[in-house]
Design an enzyme around this catalytic site. Structure first.
Site, PDB file in Angstrom:
ATOM      1  N   GLU A  32      57.564  33.037 110.516  1.00  0.00           N
ATOM      2  CA  GLU A  32      56.426  34.204 109.951  1.00  0.00           C
ATOM      3  C   GLU A  32      57.352  34.261 108.644  1.00  0.00           C
ATOM      4  O   GLU A  32      58.554  35.377 109.830  1.00  0.00           O
ATOM      5  CB  GLU A  32      56.167  34.607 110.662  1.00  0.00           C
ATOM      6  CG  GLU A  32      54.906  35.321 110.775  1.00  0.00           C
ATOM      7  CD  GLU A  32      54.516  36.189 111.640  1.00  0.00           C
ATOM      8  OE1 GLU A  32      54.384  36.058 112.809  1.00  0.00           O
ATOM      9  OE2 GLU A  32      53.325  37.142 111.031  1.00  0.00           O
ATOM     10  N   ARG A 268      64.165  31.312 125.240  1.00  0.00           N
ATOM     11  CA  ARG A 268      64.711  32.420 123.900  1.00  0.00           C
ATOM     12  C   ARG A 268      66.646  33.299 124.091  1.00  0.00           C
ATOM     13  O   ARG A 268      67.332  32.606 125.343  1.00  0.00           O
ATOM     14  CB  ARG A 268      64.434  33.515 123.764  1.00  0.00           C
ATOM     15  CG  ARG A 268      62.805  33.715 123.397  1.00  0.00           C
ATOM     16  CD  ARG A 268      61.987  35.001 123.295  1.00  0.00           C
ATOM     17  NE  ARG A 268      62.378  35.630 121.948  1.00  0.00           N
ATOM     18  CZ  ARG A 268      62.363  35.567 120.699  1.00  0.00           C
ATOM     19  NH1 ARG A 268      61.102  35.268 121.070  1.00  0.00           N
ATOM     20  NH2 ARG A 268      63.099  36.713 119.911  1.00  0.00           N
ATOM     21  N   LYS A 278      63.672  43.441 113.892  1.00  0.00           N
ATOM     22  CA  LYS A 278      63.103  43.984 112.365  1.00  0.00           C
ATOM     23  C   LYS A 278      63.100  45.180 112.121  1.00  0.00           C
ATOM     24  O   LYS A 278      63.533  45.762 111.109  1.00  0.00           O
ATOM     25  CB  LYS A 278      61.962  43.078 111.936  1.00  0.00           C
ATOM     26  CG  LYS A 278      62.412  41.570 111.549  1.00  0.00           C
ATOM     27  CD  LYS A 278      61.618  40.920 110.664  1.00  0.00           C
ATOM     28  CE  LYS A 278      59.831  40.434 112.164  1.00  0.00           C
ATOM     29  NZ  LYS A 278      60.715  39.257 112.641  1.00  0.00           N
TER      30      LYS A 278
HETATM   31  P1  ATP Z   1      61.327  38.209 116.202  1.00  0.00           P
HETATM   32  O1  ATP Z   1      60.079  38.801 116.721  1.00  0.00           O
HETATM   33  O2  ATP Z   1      62.920  38.252 116.479  1.00  0.00           O
HETATM   34  O3  ATP Z   1      61.414  38.024 114.817  1.00  0.00           O
HETATM   35  P2  ATP Z   1      59.873  35.233 116.320  1.00  0.00           P
HETATM   36  O4  ATP Z   1      59.140  34.465 117.152  1.00  0.00           O
HETATM   37  O5  ATP Z   1      58.606  36.323 115.839  1.00  0.00           O
HETATM   38  O6  ATP Z   1      60.620  36.343 116.739  1.00  0.00           O
HETATM   39  P3  ATP Z   1      59.186  33.619 114.001  1.00  0.00           P
HETATM   40  O7  ATP Z   1      59.335  34.223 112.634  1.00  0.00           O
HETATM   41  O8  ATP Z   1      57.293  33.650 114.717  1.00  0.00           O
HETATM   42  O9  ATP Z   1      59.857  35.157 115.167  1.00  0.00           O
HETATM   43  O10 ATP Z   1      60.069  32.546 114.852  1.00  0.00           O
HETATM   44  C1  ATP Z   1      60.355  31.522 113.992  1.00  0.00           C
HETATM   45  C2  ATP Z   1      60.335  30.475 115.612  1.00  0.00           C
HETATM   46  O11 ATP Z   1      61.956  31.064 116.210  1.00  0.00           O
HETATM   47  C3  ATP Z   1      59.572  30.690 116.463  1.00  0.00           C
HETATM   48  O12 ATP Z   1      59.282  29.044 117.966  1.00  0.00           O
HETATM   49  C4  ATP Z   1      60.423  31.313 117.691  1.00  0.00           C
HETATM   50  O13 ATP Z   1      59.883  30.814 119.432  1.00  0.00           O
HETATM   51  C5  ATP Z   1      61.686  30.935 117.632  1.00  0.00           C
HETATM   52  N1  ATP Z   1      62.580  32.259 117.802  1.00  0.00           N
HETATM   53  C6  ATP Z   1      62.088  33.246 117.148  1.00  0.00           C
HETATM   54  N2  ATP Z   1      63.222  34.289 117.917  1.00  0.00           N
HETATM   55  C7  ATP Z   1      64.056  33.579 119.033  1.00  0.00           C
HETATM   56  C8  ATP Z   1      65.077  33.474 119.543  1.00  0.00           C
HETATM   57  N3  ATP Z   1      65.552  34.785 119.589  1.00  0.00           N
HETATM   58  N4  ATP Z   1      65.822  32.514 119.927  1.00  0.00           N
HETATM   59  C9  ATP Z   1      65.087  31.219 120.120  1.00  0.00           C
HETATM   60  N5  ATP Z   1      63.675  30.820 119.336  1.00  0.00           N
HETATM   61  C10 ATP Z   1      63.631  32.265 118.680  1.00  0.00           C
HETATM   62 MG    MG Z   2      58.141  37.899 114.163  1.00  0.00          MG
HETATM   63 MG    MG Z   3      56.049  35.060 115.497  1.00  0.00          MG
END
Ligand code: ATP
Ligand code: MG
Ligand code: MG
Length: 591
Positions: A32, A268, A278
């Protein structure tokens, strides 16, 4: 597995996932664009791009841009840069956007209504929750009155939503799923909602309604003909709704992976001892008004080397290959992995040990005058850039009458357990033919600091010293470089900063005053010039230098003998080099 980051594709989870669906591999990494990527995302990038690369497939970078209020252009740019930096530029088949598909998604939402699989609902958030079993999802579940309204009415209301008749929360489109299913992802999830600040970075003011993750993700995977939709385990329950929606629209055959994308979930990567959220990093960057006091900012910016965002890790000097090796070392399974930052640093240290050249760097110099040498003395020494790898070559350094050594390497009073320089004691200077012995020293009476040490140079008959220390010669030794060296330690005194008080600003009291220690007068020997010209170190796909341009600062990496691994920081100017310490030489050296 240090030499084999591909092992994760040959065994375990990713091998099984491939066996389930061995046909041409097409994956996507779907961030995102609402923030900077962090170390956890390096795993997601390594898994998605790496899996496609390993199987000669392709991977898309898909911006999941369905939340217009939170998305900003700088994040799109930075995310793309990070994927390339990690070496997946050539495998990055295409950059796509969920918003590319807004028209088609809208059409399919109408189609769902026509098939009596979606309806416009006017329940409030609380009413929706109540129908879904209340707060803990354990109460009775029931459909609301809107669920049974005629298809034509829902269609008209959905168009009215689109055309601006409703404000946020006044209407939303819900999928008509199955309240009797035990999985909450089947309890009539939202598909479209009205958004108040609706201006979208790419589609402008065209849309007032935006599709939800649950509606968008599986359909975009289908449109892009993704074969393996790899995501993290918090989406396990979503697999059911993912398949359900695709089946309703004939993109997928029930209970079969014959057609359409296949979602599978991996664990994860959580890194402990640092902050990845964030909202919390934003507090560290900007400071904030806590209820009872103003909390100042703690770090320079999102790329401050003490953070674990990918921009920060890059600025700190960690090579992209080291990050991918680290992900490979931890492996990919369905379980989450939690590791301490020290484990990450250990992995980086091992990687740098093999791949970067050595230089003599003095962080906190004190002057040594070797009194029995002539003023213009210059003993030419041939110094290898890498002691174990002659292919890296060598360079000339001259031992001069005046040299600078580390303040720590001198003691005013000798001690039998101290093996470096002290009055009357011999110590070796790395690479020099003979050791030196301290004779006397001069102290600044106001600061109490030693300002000059007088020494003598030994000869073939002098005692063999027990230690060798690093040093930098004066200008007759070759051009030496003045530098500001920034040495980093953990940002918080607390072991688990996530457990601190983030609401009222209590975290501020746990900030480590030594999280950044600055040595303003560091010196780098003349070999630095060649190292800078030959960067990047190591030569890696994502950092290849464009011909005719200077290497990016963070790719100018080296080991300062006995002092740690360093890279050049972006704050460097022509007048002064700024160095970042990437990691210490040994695990227990940080504070
Ligand atoms: P955060 O809230 O930490 O920013 P998120 O899942 O909201 O994480 P996204 O930008 O939606 O972040 O993530 C993009 C991709 O990266 C998704 O497929 C997510 O599953 C993966 N991802 C995010 N954080 C991790 C993590 N800690 N370990 C492995 N994959 C991750
Ligand atoms: Mg996110
Ligand atoms: Mg997300």
């Amino acid at each position: 597995a240090i030499d084999d980051p591909d092992a994760i594709f040959r065994e375990g989870f990713l091998k099984r996932v491939h066996a389930e669906k061995p046909r041409p591999v097409r994956t996507r990494f779907p961030p995102e664009p609402n923030g900077y990527l962090h170390i956890g995302h390096a795993k997601a990038i390594g898994v998605n791009f790496g899996f496609a690369k390993y199987h000669n497939g392709i991977c898309f970078l898909r911006f999941d841009d369905t939340n217009p209020q939170k998305e900003e252009e700088k994040y799109f740019t930075s995310i793309q840069e990070m994927v390339k930096w990690l070496g997946f530029g050539p495998n990055l088949h295409k950059v796509t956007y969920s918003s590319d598909h807004f028209d088609r998604l809208y059409e399919l939402a109408e189609e769902m209504i026509r098939r009596d699989k979606a309806y416009v609902c006017h329940c409030t958030k609380d009413e929706v929750n109540l129908g879904r079993g209340g707060k803990d999802n354990r109460g009775e579940r029931f459909a609301c009155a809107h669920r049974s309204r005629p298809t034509e009415e829902s269609l008209a209301e959905f168009r009215a939503m689109r055309d601006g008749k409703y404000g946020p929360g006044e209407a939303h489109l819900r999928m008509k799923q199955d309240f009797t299913n035990g999985n909450p992802q089947m309890w009539d999830l939202a598909a479209y909602r009205v958004v108040k600040e609706n201006h979208h970075y790419r589609t402008g003011d065209k849309w007032r309604i935006y599709p939800t993750y649950d509606f968008t993700h599986c359909l975009c995977d289908s449109f892009e003909e993704i074969s393996h939709s790899l995501c993290t385990t918090e989406f396990v329950l979503s697999r059911t709704s993912y398949d359900w929606l695709l089946e309703q629209l004939d993109f997928k055959i029930p209970n079969s992976e014959e057609r359409g994308p296949m979602q599978r979930e991996y664990g994860r990567l959580n890194v402990e001892g640092t902050i990845l959220s964030k909202r919390r990093i934003e507090k560290l960057v900007k400071g904030f008004k806590a209820p009872s006091r103003d909390i100042p900012s703690v770090v320079r910016d999102w790329d401050d080397p003490r953070l674990y965002t990918l921009v920060a890790i890059r600025r700190r000097g960690v090579p992209p290959g080291a990050l991918l090796h680290f992900v490979g070392e931890l492996g990919v399974t369905t379980a989450d992995t939690s590791i301490q930052v020290v484990r990450f640093e250990h992995s980086v240290r091992k990687y740098l040990e093999r791949t970067v050249p050595r230089l003599l760097v003095v962080l906190d110099p004190v002057k040594v005058v070797i009194e029995n040498l002539p003023n213009d003395y210059a003993e030419e020494l041939d110094v290898p850039f890498h002691p174990k790898d002659p292919n890296v070559g060598s360079h000339k350094v001259a031992l001069t009458k005046t040299v600078y050594i580390e303040r720590d390497d001198f003691r005013e009073e000798d001690d039998p357990n101290f093996f470096r320089l002290a009055p009357g004691k011999w110590v070796g200077l790395l690479y020099a033919k003979y050791p030196i012995k301290a004779e006397s020293f001069v102290k600044d009476s106001s600061t109490g600091l030693v300002t000059e040490i007088k020494a003598t140079y030994g000869d073939a008959d002098c005692p063999k010293p027990k230690a060798r220390i690093h040093w930098v010669g004066d200008s007759a030794s070759g051009k030496t470089f003045e530098a500001e060296a920034r040495v980093f330690n953990s940002l918080f005194k607390a072991q688990n900063p996530n457990a601190l008080d983030w609401e009222n600003g209590g975290y501020y009291d746990s900030v480590n005053p030594e999280s950044e220690v600055i040595y303003p007068n560091a010196l780098i020997e003349c070999g630095f010039d060649e190292i800078r010209r030959r960067a990047p170190w190591p030569a890696e796909a994502g950092e290849a230098q464009i011909e005719g341009t200077a290497a990016a600062p963070y790719t100018i990496r080296f080991q300062g003998l006995r002092t740690g691994y360093f890279c050049v920081d972006v704050d460097s100017t022509d007048a002064k080099v700024v160095l970042n310490r990437i990691v210490t030489l040994k695990e227990d050296e940080g504070k």
